[in-house]
Design an enzyme around this catalytic site. Structure first.
Site, short mmCIF file in Angstrom:
data_model
loop_
_atom_site.label_atom_id
_atom_site.label_comp_id
_atom_site.label_asym_id
_atom_site.label_seq_id
_atom_site.Cartn_x
_atom_site.Cartn_y
_atom_site.Cartn_z
N ILE A 98 0.83 -1.20 0.00
CA ILE A 98 0.00 0.00 0.00
C ILE A 98 0.87 1.26 0.00
CG2 ILE A 98 -0.26 0.18 2.52
CD1 ILE A 98 -3.04 0.77 -0.08
N ALA A 99 2.02 1.20 0.66
CA ALA A 99 2.95 2.34 0.66
C ALA A 99 3.49 2.58 -0.74
CB ALA A 99 4.09 2.08 1.63
N SER A 147 11.37 3.05 7.47
CA SER A 147 11.12 1.62 7.64
C SER A 147 11.75 1.18 8.95
CB SER A 147 11.72 0.84 6.46
OG SER A 147 11.44 -0.54 6.58
N TYR A 185 11.07 4.48 12.11
CA TYR A 185 9.90 5.35 11.99
C TYR A 185 10.14 6.65 12.74
CZ TYR A 185 7.47 1.08 10.46
OH TYR A 185 7.08 -0.05 9.79
N LYS A 226 -6.71 3.18 5.81
CA LYS A 226 -7.85 2.51 6.43
C LYS A 226 -7.48 1.06 6.74
CE LYS A 226 -9.15 -0.22 4.00
NZ LYS A 226 -8.46 -1.45 3.46
N ASP A 229 -10.45 -5.28 6.38
CA ASP A 229 -9.72 -5.13 5.14
C ASP A 229 -10.62 -4.68 4.00
OD1 ASP A 229 -7.48 -6.66 2.99
OD2 ASP A 229 -6.81 -5.56 4.76
#
Length: 333
Positions: A15-16, A36, A57, A96, A177
């Site tokens: 998703i990143a 990361s 992070y 989300k 999901d």
């Protein structure tokens, strides 16, 4: 260059990568950094997409040349990751589902409000051209008073039980999901939820693999939603009224056409193309809000997110799905 918004991406997963690709097509956006849990992973990411690689992070959150942070880590990590970015003074767009439950979401919203920092759930469907067209048709009165939404989203997940979507430790399950998409858009179209009734099929790992829920909305009308990790569902959305219906065609969350069918037999299909891979529209909105000094988007407010998390908490209570985060927050699903 004063209009440029400098993004940091927290996480290097699928998703990143999708969001990094979207930034290429987002006006006035630049990928400034990627964080990361290890420097090697971050460097691999930045070699492809650009920006500075950070081996933690924390280092990304503290970077001085980043305006907005996109959080694209697994669901259970969202609360810690968003808290980290907010405490570092960064605006945040969080993938989300926003958190694992409403209690975690309330903590983050309260923190953002106290610090006057922008915070938004990355519900990209709220900003897609297809939804804007559906709203335009509904508002025009062409299909009369709307009373029902039917929406589904599902695919056959051919993964092992250790995969994220089946792993309860990683927040697996169809509801979080996939089910959040029909839920969110049903609420966007029909308003707040008054009550919910849910059923599910639970898999061997303890997460829901198929879930269906019926919502009764405060302002009238009902919606019927389903999600599945076992079946390739049509993944369409229909909103129906007294004089006809509007359908967001195949894969409604990324629909490129909307069909209007009236009771008099007249129908038409309207093109609703989106920019890039679709995530561009939420990035544009986040930038607009941040530059305007807003702490939330009118298209996906804090209250919207809290309400959605509350509905999903109730669905999980009814179907018997429990996560570790519920224990930590004192929840009783």
């Amino acid at each position: 260059m004063t209009d440029v918004v400098r993004w940091g991406i927290l996480g290097t997963g699928k998703i990143a990568r999708a969001f990094a690709n979207a930034l290429k097509d987002t006006p006035n956006a630049v990928l400034a950094g990627v964080g990361s849990r290890g420097l090697e992973s971050a460097k691999t990411f930045t070699d492809e997409f650009g920006g500075t690689a950070y081996g933690s992070y924390e280092a990304l959150a503290q970077a001085g040349d980043i305006d907005l942070v996109y959080v694209g880590t697994p669901h259970p990590a969202h609360v810690d990751n968003v808290r980290l970015a907010l405490n570092a003074g960064k605006g945040v767009l969080c993938e989300k589902p926003f958190t694992m439950n409403r209690s975690e979401a309330e903590e983050l919203v309260q923190l953002a409000r106290s610090k006057r920092l922008f915070l938004m759930e990355a519900m990209w469907t709220r900003f897609m051209p297809a939804l804007a067209e559906v709203r335009r048709v509904v508002d025009s009165g062409e299909i009369g008073k709307v009373t029902q939404v039917i929406a589904d989203l599902g695919f056959k997940a051919d993964f092992g039980h250790e995969h994220r979507v089946f792993n309860p430790v990683l927040g697996g399950g169809a509801l979080l999901d996939l089910g959040i998409y029909p839920l969110s858009i049903a609420v966007a179209l029909l308003g707040p939820v008054a009550s919910v009734a849910a059923q599910a099929e639970i898999g061997p790992t303890g997460v829901d693999e198929q879930t269906g829920f019926v919502l009764r909305h405060v302002n009238g009308g009902m919606s019927v939603c389903s999600c599945s990790l076992r079946a390739r569902l049509p993944s369409e959305l229909t909103i129906a009224g007294e004089k006809g219906h509007v359908r967001m065609n195949t894969m409604f969350h990324r629909a490129q056409t909307v069909t209007v069918a009236r009771a008099d037999g007249i129908s038409r299909t309207v093109p609703t193309p989106f920019l890039g891979n679709g995530y561009v529209h939420e990035a544009i909105e986040a930038q607009r809000c941040w530059q305007a000094g807003l702490i939330e988007s009118p298209g996906m407010t804090h209250e919207d997110t809290l309400a959605l998390m509350g509905v999903m908490d109730e669905v999980r209570r009814q179907i018997g799905v429990h996560y570790e985060a519920d224990n930590q927050q004192g929840e009783k699903p």
